[in-house]
Motif scaffolding. Sequence first.
Motif, mmCIF file in Angstrom:
data_model
loop_
_atom_site.group_PDB
_atom_site.id
_atom_site.type_symbol
_atom_site.label_atom_id
_atom_site.label_comp_id
_atom_site.label_asym_id
_atom_site.label_seq_id
_atom_site.Cartn_x
_atom_site.Cartn_y
_atom_site.Cartn_z
ATOM 1 N N PRO A 1 0.833 -1.208 0.000
ATOM 2 C CA PRO A 1 0.000 0.000 0.000
ATOM 3 C C PRO A 1 0.866 1.256 0.000
ATOM 4 C CG PRO A 1 0.008 -1.030 2.162
ATOM 5 C CD PRO A 1 0.686 -1.992 1.243
ATOM 6 N N PRO A 2 0.366 2.336 -0.582
ATOM 7 C CA PRO A 2 1.139 3.590 -0.602
ATOM 8 C C PRO A 2 1.224 4.205 0.791
ATOM 9 C CG PRO A 2 -1.084 3.962 -1.435
ATOM 10 C CD PRO A 2 -0.946 2.469 -1.225
ATOM 11 N N VAL A 3 2.077 5.184 0.920
ATOM 12 C CA VAL A 3 2.193 5.888 2.193
ATOM 13 C C VAL A 3 0.861 6.561 2.512
ATOM 14 C CG1 VAL A 3 4.657 6.279 1.973
ATOM 15 C CG2 VAL A 3 3.064 7.975 1.066
ATOM 16 N N GLU A 4 0.568 6.660 3.778
ATOM 17 C CA GLU A 4 -0.708 7.240 4.198
ATOM 18 C C GLU A 4 -0.787 8.718 3.784
ATOM 19 O OE1 GLU A 4 -3.362 7.719 8.290
ATOM 20 O OE2 GLU A 4 -1.461 6.601 8.279
ATOM 21 N N GLY A 5 -1.946 9.088 3.261
ATOM 22 C CA GLY A 5 -2.159 10.465 2.856
ATOM 23 C C GLY A 5 -1.431 10.853 1.586
ATOM 24 N N LEU A 6 -1.216 9.906 0.698
ATOM 25 C CA LEU A 6 -0.462 10.159 -0.532
ATOM 26 C C LEU A 6 -1.074 11.304 -1.340
ATOM 27 C CD1 LEU A 6 1.887 9.071 -2.331
ATOM 28 C CD2 LEU A 6 0.176 7.668 -3.499
#
Length: 272
Positions: free
Chosen positions: A261-266
């Motif tokens: 998953p991408p970094v939070e708040g991308l």
Amino acid sequence: MSMWIDRYLVPPDRRVALDEIDPDDAKSLSKKQRTTIETDMQDDLAELRALQERLFAEKTRALLIVLLAIDCGGKDSTVDRIFSGINPQSCVVTGFGVPSDEERAHDFLWRIHHRVPRAGMIGIFNRSHYEDVTVTRVNGSIDRDTGLDRCRHIRAFERLLHDRGTHVLKFHLRISRKEQADRLRDRLEDPTKHWKFNPSDLQGRERWDEHQAAFEDAVNATSTDDAPWHIVPANSKWYRDAIVTRAIVERLRAMDPRYPPPVEGLERYRVE
């Protein structure tokens, strides 16, 4: 499993004779069948690169590919033809030679476990722990019973790898005695291949039947659902490569590696 490669899979519940697989099996294909398989292989190679990228990004599991063949069986060229387009950061090829003094001071699997690919990697054993139940048996270092006992340990070892996230696929590249002779002659006649020739290959050739018996025992004793063997007709290099590539792609599809998953708040980030 694709029907056309399913016939080369060694089932764990049945003993298979190597002679059941004709090294020249490709010659039985029609022109249309050959064209289809060759076209599909290009798609398989592209899918292999995509699946490999996902495996590398996921970094939770690995794939170990084991190649077993008699001298001139085509291990090197298989690696070159199938994996030349793979990201070299995520693929490592290992070949095991004569054990060192330190390696001989441990059990025969000690040096093997050390080179198993880490999570995210595809590892290829050009020579492997199967040399310790085939070559050693032919040269008289161990007898058949010892070899089969080692196979029991190999089954447990490969089950451990699978349970800890390293999937295992094994391929016995089967060539004919005539094909081996042709390839050895080519090494003698082509100056660019002189470096590949080793006089010991001729000594091994004299014990052809013993090698085949050792290969057959090893394959039958260690083909499992977790770590299956394929007996690959390998006189025709293109057909060999197509079988190996398809089997690898199908295993990776089943593993279904995912991008993390991408970094939070991308969505908040901007590049100015």
